[in-house]
Design a protein around this motif. Sequence first.
Motif: not given
Length: 360
Positions: A274, A319, A323-324, A326-327, A338-339, A342
Motif C-alpha cells: 500500500y 491502495e 487509502d488512509d 493516518c492509519g 485501526y488500519a 480496515l
Amino acid sequence: MSTLQQDLEKIELHNFAGAEEAKEFHGIALHRFPEKMRHFLRAYSPICGEIRFVTEAPEVKVFLGFLSPNVKQTPIRVFQGNFERELPTGFSLDNGKVTVLSLSAKTMLNRMNFEEMHTQTVLTSMRSDALPNKGFSPNVWRIQFDQTPTVYFCGLDTGGHPCRKPLPEEKPNYKYLSLSGSVGQFGLDVYNATAARRLGLDLWNFGMAGRNLWQPEYADYVASVDNFDIVTFMYGMNVIPHTPGAEIRRRMRYMLTRLTEKRPERPVLGIPTYPCNLDRLIDPEADPYYRPYLELKEIFREVMEEFSANANVHLIPGESLMDDPCGIYCDGLHLSTYAQVLFGIRLAERMRPFLPENPE
C-alpha cells in the motif's frame, strides 16, 4: 503415556507445525514451523496459532507458559466458535511463569445448561438460528496467540469431563494461507486474521517480520504442506535494497510456480504494498530505498501478470485496501490496529468472489 501427552491427544494445535516437548515448564513448545525451517527463517512467532478443543465441562482450566528474553507479557485471545470471550482486564501470559486460564462455559451461548435450578430468574441461551452459519461451531474452544515467542502448552483440566479435538464439520469449510512480511505478523488484529473472521475461513498465517525473502527453501516448505483453498501473497519490504532485482524476480517466480503447479485453478491473490513513506518523500531520489522500492513494485506487477495467463493468479492493488495515510504508524510503513482492521475487511470483500462458493 504422561498426563501431558494424554492432554495433547485431546486438543488440536492449529498453525503449529513445530510443537515439541520442552524442559521449560515441562510443557510443549508451540512453533508455527518445524525446527529446521524455523531456524533457517529465524521465524519464531506463534502468531495466530491456536489451541482448539471441544468439551461439555462447565469450567475449563488451561495451563500456559511463556518465555521471552526481552518481553514481560504477551496477550492471548479466546473464542467460543466465532464469538470472542472477554478476559479479565489486563490478562496476559507472564514471562517465566505458568499462567492458569480459567474459562466458564456459562455464557449467552449455552448458559441455560448451567443455570442453578433454585434461582428465580430464568436465563436462556441464544437461539440456534441467531448463531452464524459459517466459520466455527460454538462448541469449539479456541485459544489464539500473539506474535511474541515462545509459548507452551502445559496441561488441561476439564474436571473429569470428556474432551476431544474438533471435528471437520465443526470448523470452517475453507482453508486460507496468508504469506506476508511483518504487516501480517504484528498483533492479534492482523489484517489476515480480520479477513478470515469476516469470511468464516480457517487461517494459516505464515507472516514473518523481516524474514519474508521468498527463499526457494521456504517456497518448497509451503508447497510441501499445501492443502489450502485460497492464498494471499504479499511481499515484505525487507527484500530491498540488499537483494538484486534479478534475484527477487527469480524467487518470486519460483514461489508462484510452487503455489500454482499442482492446482492452477486455486486462487492466489497478490497484494503489492500500500502507499507508504517511500511514496511521500520530499526528495525521493536521495533515499537509498526509493529506486529499489520502485523496482520491486514493477517486478511484482510483471510476475503476477505473467502467471495470471495460465493460473488463477490476480493482483489486488494495495491502495484499494489501505487509502488512509493516518492509519500508518509514524515509522511510515507499518499499520496501526485501526488500519489492520480496515485493510482486512476490504481484503475480505476482494477475496469473496474467488472462494469456491459463498462460505456463508
